[in-house]
Structure formats: structure tokens, C-alpha cells
Scaffold this active site. Structure first.
Site, PDB file in Angstrom:
ATOM      1  CG  ASP A 196      54.258  40.708  42.718  1.00 42.66           C
ATOM      2  OD1 ASP A 196      54.890  39.507  43.278  1.00 42.66           O
ATOM      3  OD2 ASP A 196      54.673  41.708  42.783  1.00 42.66           O
ATOM      4  CG  PHE A 249      60.062  43.942  37.636  1.00 44.56           C
ATOM      5  CD1 PHE A 249      58.764  44.391  38.369  1.00 44.56           C
ATOM      6  CD2 PHE A 249      60.096  44.601  36.412  1.00 44.56           C
ATOM      7  CE1 PHE A 249      57.772  45.122  38.211  1.00 44.56           C
ATOM      8  CE2 PHE A 249      58.936  45.600  36.029  1.00 44.56           C
ATOM      9  CZ  PHE A 249      57.820  45.714  36.718  1.00 44.56           C
TER      10      PHE A 249
HETATM   11  P1  IMP Z   1      49.858  42.443  42.768  1.00 40.86           P
HETATM   12  O1  IMP Z   1      48.515  43.108  43.226  1.00 40.86           O
HETATM   13  O2  IMP Z   1      50.982  42.546  43.763  1.00 40.86           O
HETATM   14  O3  IMP Z   1      49.392  40.797  42.674  1.00 40.86           O
HETATM   15  O4  IMP Z   1      50.363  43.155  41.451  1.00 40.86           O
HETATM   16  C1  IMP Z   1      49.817  42.797  40.267  1.00 40.86           C
HETATM   17  C2  IMP Z   1      50.181  43.671  39.334  1.00 40.86           C
HETATM   18  O5  IMP Z   1      51.571  44.271  39.533  1.00 40.86           O
HETATM   19  C3  IMP Z   1      50.115  42.982  37.845  1.00 40.86           C
HETATM   20  O6  IMP Z   1      48.971  42.919  37.184  1.00 40.86           O
HETATM   21  C4  IMP Z   1      51.239  43.573  37.154  1.00 40.86           C
HETATM   22  O7  IMP Z   1      50.533  44.956  36.759  1.00 40.86           O
HETATM   23  C5  IMP Z   1      52.069  44.234  38.148  1.00 40.86           C
HETATM   24  N1  IMP Z   1      53.382  43.414  38.410  1.00 40.86           N
HETATM   25  C6  IMP Z   1      53.737  42.602  39.257  1.00 40.86           C
HETATM   26  N2  IMP Z   1      54.894  42.007  39.151  1.00 40.86           N
HETATM   27  C7  IMP Z   1      55.143  42.507  37.977  1.00 40.86           C
HETATM   28  C8  IMP Z   1      56.378  42.119  37.203  1.00 40.86           C
HETATM   29  O8  IMP Z   1      57.298  41.252  37.370  1.00 40.86           O
HETATM   30  N3  IMP Z   1      56.494  42.850  35.889  1.00 40.86           N
HETATM   31  C9  IMP Z   1      55.751  43.528  35.442  1.00 40.86           C
HETATM   32  N4  IMP Z   1      54.336  44.190  36.211  1.00 40.86           N
HETATM   33  C10 IMP Z   1      54.345  43.349  37.513  1.00 40.86           C
END
Ligand code: IMP
Length: 174
Positions: free
Chosen positions: A102, A151
Site C-alpha cells: 500500500d 480498502f
Molecule cells: P503498507 O505499509 O502501507 O504498504 O501496508 C501494508 C499492510 O497494510 C499490508 O500488509 C496489509 O496488512 C495492510 N493493508 C494495506 N491496505 C490494505 C487493504 O486494502 N486491506 C487490508 N489490509 C491492507
């Protein structure tokens, strides 16, 4: 099927893409030992399907537990390893298996962490990517699907620890 959930990627679409990713990984790592490192909890279903789509005789499986601080729908980039690998990875080819990239903050931290352990190589396989929210760009070597800034839940992904058991990926509409 729950009417409040709009399907984004069906079980069939996911299965077809996972087979393709497995074939790519099988080809790229032919003749090598590969350690798949699944990032818990979100990757557990993807990891199980991907491992079975990889036809390498020397495939190992490890998991990492990660807690990413933030609110329920976004991470802050402060990451803690809550469950570590059971075997050293120095000299090994490592492929991190993630559910979704994300902002990229979690992966940036994890890739750095893994590199300090001196593996032969570290690459990343993510089922999903939301490019519009990227804060820390990281190369995704194997990517399932690019999705819009929504999400998503299901196929391992949760909202408040629920919905991980859905066989498809969807969006909550209320
Ligand atoms: P990042 O550090 O922002 O890249 O977030 C990564 C983590 O956030 C992922 O491994 C997920 O656990 C959680 N995450 C991010 N977006 C979503 C989503 O749309 N649905 C569910 N979990 C998410």
C-alpha cells in the site's frame, strides 16, 4: 454471498493469476533453492496457493509476523517483527510473499531487515499493489494485480481481523 461486499477479484481470477506467478517463479529459480517468506497474517492464503503453484524440488517455507502500527486502514511505517524466521537465511535466495503493498512502508522496513541477514538475493512477490498511495517506492518483482485506492478484504486480507476467510477479494460497501 454477503450483499455488503462488492467483489473486486473473483476466486477464479485470483487462482489463474497465482498459477501464472507460480510458473514465472518456477522458471526464474530453476535449479536453485528458494525460501518463501510469508508475511503474517495477511499472506497466509496467498502463500498456501502460491507455494503449490511453484514446481521447485528445493522450496522452503518460512513466515514472519509483522505488526504495523497505525489505524485500522493504514500503516504508519513503524513496524515490529512479532514472529521471526525459524532458520537463518544467509546465502539463501529469499522471496518475500506479501498480501498487499500500500504505502510501501512495511515492505521498505522488511526488505532492509532481510538484507542485513546476508541472503544470496531478496525479491518481493505481492498479490496486490495500490500505487496511488505509495510513499516508499519498492520494486515488486512478482505482482498479482494493481488495484485502485480502495480498502480491500478477503483472501487473507482483513478489516479489524475479520473477512480473511473470504475466497475472493472485495470491498465493503457500508
Ligand atoms: P503498507 O505499509 O502501507 O504498504 O501496508 C501494508 C499492510 O497494510 C499490508 O500488509 C496489509 O496488512 C495492510 N493493508 C494495506 N491496505 C490494505 C487493504 O486494502 N486491506 C487490508 N489490509 C491492507
Amino acid at each position: 454471498m454477503d450483499k455488503r461486499i462488492q467483489v473486486q477479484l473473483s476466486a477464479e481470477q485470483i487462482a489463474a493469476r497465482v498459477r501464472e506467478l507460480g510458473a514465472d517463479i518456477t522458471r526464474d529459480y530453476a535449479g536453485q533453492e528458494l525460501v518463501l517468506v510469508g508475511v503474517l497474517k495477511g499472506s497466509f492464503i496467498f502463500m498456501a496457493d502460491l507455494a503449490r503453484a511453484i514446481e521447485l524440488p528445493d522450496l522452503r517455507v518460512e513466515f514472519l509476523g509483522v505488526q504495523s502500527y497505525g489505524d485500522e486502514t493504514s500503516s504508519s511505517g513503524v513496524v515490529q517483527i512479532t514472529f521471526d524466521l525459524t532458520k537463518p537465511i544467509d546465502g539463501k535466495h529469499v522471496l518475500i510473499v506479501e498480501d498487499i503493498v500500500d504505502t510501501g512502508l512495511t515492505m521498505d522496513y522488511l526488505l532492509d531487515q532481510m538484507r542485513t541477514r546476508h541472503p544470496a538475493s531478496v525479491k518481493l512477490c505481492s498479490l496486490l499493489h495500490k500505487p496511488s498511495r505509495m510513499k516508499k517506492p519498492c520494486a515488486i518483482d512478482y505482482l498479482g494485480f494493481t488495484i485502485p485506492d480502495l480498502f480491500v478484504i478477503g483472501y487473507g486480507l482483513d478489516y479489524a481481523q475479520k473477512y480473511r476467510n473470504l475466497p475472493y477479494i472485495g470491498v465493503l460497501t457500508e
